[in-house]
Design an enzyme around this catalytic site. Sequence first.
Site, PDB file in Angstrom:
ATOM      1  N   GLU A 239      24.129  -9.838  25.815  1.00 28.60           N
ATOM      2  CA  GLU A 239      23.298 -10.393  26.899  1.00 28.60           C
ATOM      3  C   GLU A 239      22.321 -11.478  26.457  1.00 28.60           C
ATOM      4  O   GLU A 239      21.126 -11.422  26.763  1.00 28.60           O
ATOM      5  CB  GLU A 239      22.555  -9.269  27.641  1.00 28.60           C
ATOM      6  CG  GLU A 239      23.504  -8.369  28.400  1.00 28.60           C
ATOM      7  CD  GLU A 239      22.836  -7.481  29.445  1.00 28.60           C
ATOM      8  OE1 GLU A 239      21.597  -7.399  29.468  1.00 28.60           O
ATOM      9  OE2 GLU A 239      23.562  -6.867  30.239  1.00 28.60           O
TER      10      GLU A 239
ATOM     11  N   GLU B 197      29.947  -3.322  29.569  1.00 27.56           N
ATOM     12  CA  GLU B 197      28.995  -2.397  30.215  1.00 27.56           C
ATOM     13  C   GLU B 197      29.221  -2.424  31.715  1.00 27.56           C
ATOM     14  O   GLU B 197      29.542  -3.470  32.282  1.00 27.56           O
ATOM     15  CB  GLU B 197      27.526  -2.805  29.966  1.00 27.56           C
ATOM     16  CG  GLU B 197      27.047  -2.542  28.569  1.00 27.56           C
ATOM     17  CD  GLU B 197      25.573  -2.929  28.348  1.00 27.56           C
ATOM     18  OE1 GLU B 197      24.769  -2.844  29.309  1.00 27.56           O
ATOM     19  OE2 GLU B 197      25.241  -3.308  27.220  1.00 27.56           O
TER      20      GLU B 197
HETATM   21  C1  BGP Z   1      21.878  -4.014  29.707  1.00 31.33           C
HETATM   22  C2  BGP Z   1      21.675  -3.780  28.254  1.00 31.33           C
HETATM   23  C3  BGP Z   1      21.692  -2.366  27.824  1.00 31.33           C
HETATM   24  C4  BGP Z   1      21.243  -1.371  28.853  1.00 31.33           C
HETATM   25  C5  BGP Z   1      21.644  -1.696  30.266  1.00 31.33           C
HETATM   26  C6  BGP Z   1      20.937  -0.897  31.320  1.00 31.33           C
HETATM   27  O1  BGP Z   1      21.075  -5.072  30.052  1.00 31.33           O
HETATM   28  O2  BGP Z   1      22.623  -4.481  27.493  1.00 31.33           O
HETATM   29  O3  BGP Z   1      21.043  -2.274  26.589  1.00 31.33           O
HETATM   30  O4  BGP Z   1      19.994  -0.870  28.661  1.00 31.33           O
HETATM   31  O5  BGP Z   1      21.501  -3.048  30.578  1.00 31.33           O
HETATM   32  O6  BGP Z   1      19.664  -1.428  31.512  1.00 31.33           O
HETATM   33  P1  BGP Z   1      18.382  -0.546  31.712  1.00 31.33           P
HETATM   34  O7  BGP Z   1      18.287   0.332  30.518  1.00 31.33           O
HETATM   35  O8  BGP Z   1      17.239  -1.498  31.795  1.00 31.33           O
HETATM   36  O9  BGP Z   1      18.587   0.210  32.968  1.00 31.33           O
END
Ligand code: BGP
Length: 460
Positions: A161, A361
């Site tokens: 990201e 993801e």
């Molecule tokens: C993405 C990241 C992850 C993860 C996910 C969920 O942006 O790559 O590391 O955390 O999002 O986000 P959050 O934990 O803020 O809900």
Amino acid sequence: KLKDFSEDFLWGASTSAYQVEGGWDEDGKGPSVQDMAEHPENTSDFKTSIDHYHRYKEDIKLFSEMGLKAYRFSIAWSRILPKGFGEINHKGIEFYNNLINELLSYNIEPIVTMYHFDLPYSLEKKGGWSNYEIVDLFENYGKILFSNFGDRVKYWLTINEQNIMILNNKAVGIPNLSTKNPKKELYQQNHHMLLAQAKVMKLCHIMCPDAKIGPAPNIAYIYPASSDPEDVLAAQNFSSIRNWLYLDAAVFGRYNNTAWSYMKEKNITPNIKKGDEEILSEAKPDFIAFNYYSTITASKKPSFDFNTDQQGAAGEQGVYYITSNPNLEKTEFNWEIDPIGFRITLREISGRYNLPLLVSENGLGAFDKLEKGDVVNDDYRIDYLRKHIEQAKLAVTDGVQLIGYCPWSAIDLVSTHQGFKKRYGFIYVNRDEFDLKDLRRIRKKSFYWYKNVIKSNGKI
Ligand code: BGP
């Protein structure tokens, strides 16, 4: 007729180092920016996380029971190189060797992210990504990874990201900017990341000819709020800045025109050194990995009803504004849910780049409840994932070359900035925000459900 997922489809699940490992200062690991970050009130830090550093065997055994064919995790740069460069920490190499070997012993394919928001703190003190030297330091780090793990790791992701780090820097890994024009500094950092990425892609192809490597931004299709041409332009502007800037640079080795004009207009273009353009153009990814949680809707006018959390900046005058989409439901944490948008996003990326895609993801953060008898009924998560997998299948039928699907997250972990109350995993970890309790692992309902999805190769 619907097409099936390929026979060797990588049914996986994801995590990142600092969100699961713990052992933040153990066995020679240096601190990262995540270890040194200030945490919002009532929100856990990353010092213990879920103690995966000590419990990886137990966790991988559960992943295998779930039937995972792949596991996407990240390597903590400061566990390998405590200062970011210089002396190698052999205990760090040993840990990831053990982790990789354990996965392979269960026939789980390791998918390794080289860098997931956790810059070594010593490098941050030297100017972090603003300092041009980091380009070579990242390449040096890559060289160490490829030479130690390249004989067994076939899938590498460069930077997680990158676009969110630039658009939402405070929340994810770039806490301090020093100059009077912070936005220009961010785009300078962005330029250095693009160079660093190009260098490791090239190096990977030389050092590990059988391996594949690609970027891993967060990509979201951007809808115009209406058919007003001005809204359409706003959506196009935002898409160029948020999505295509990153992938065009990785795949075509150049900045796209709309993004470049935007930077020029705002006086934030990065300084490009002699030789930079060659570096960018000399490397190509083998596939595109991307994270997808939702689409975004953009309009020409500001709108104040949108929760900007995670999706990037709220907007910029004359360029775009983010607004909410009245057609979509939201999660408990206010993220819009858009499975059809997933199909649209897959088709869009595939059409633009004609490369294989890997979903690194996708998932639902929620306040899961542990019920009597160690039961977690996360039907809402099953519902979210089912709808997204259905749309992925339609995208495959549309001709998208999808090689894998790795939902976030394999197991509960600490959220990037919302602590432990926001859970994503197939496996529940028994701890609270501050009370670590016994950290025991409990299979959620979604664990059994996903096991069946994998077993039937996505026939749901
Ligand atoms: C993405 C990241 C992850 C993860 C996910 C969920 O942006 O790559 O590391 O955390 O999002 O986000 P959050 O934990 O803020 O809900």
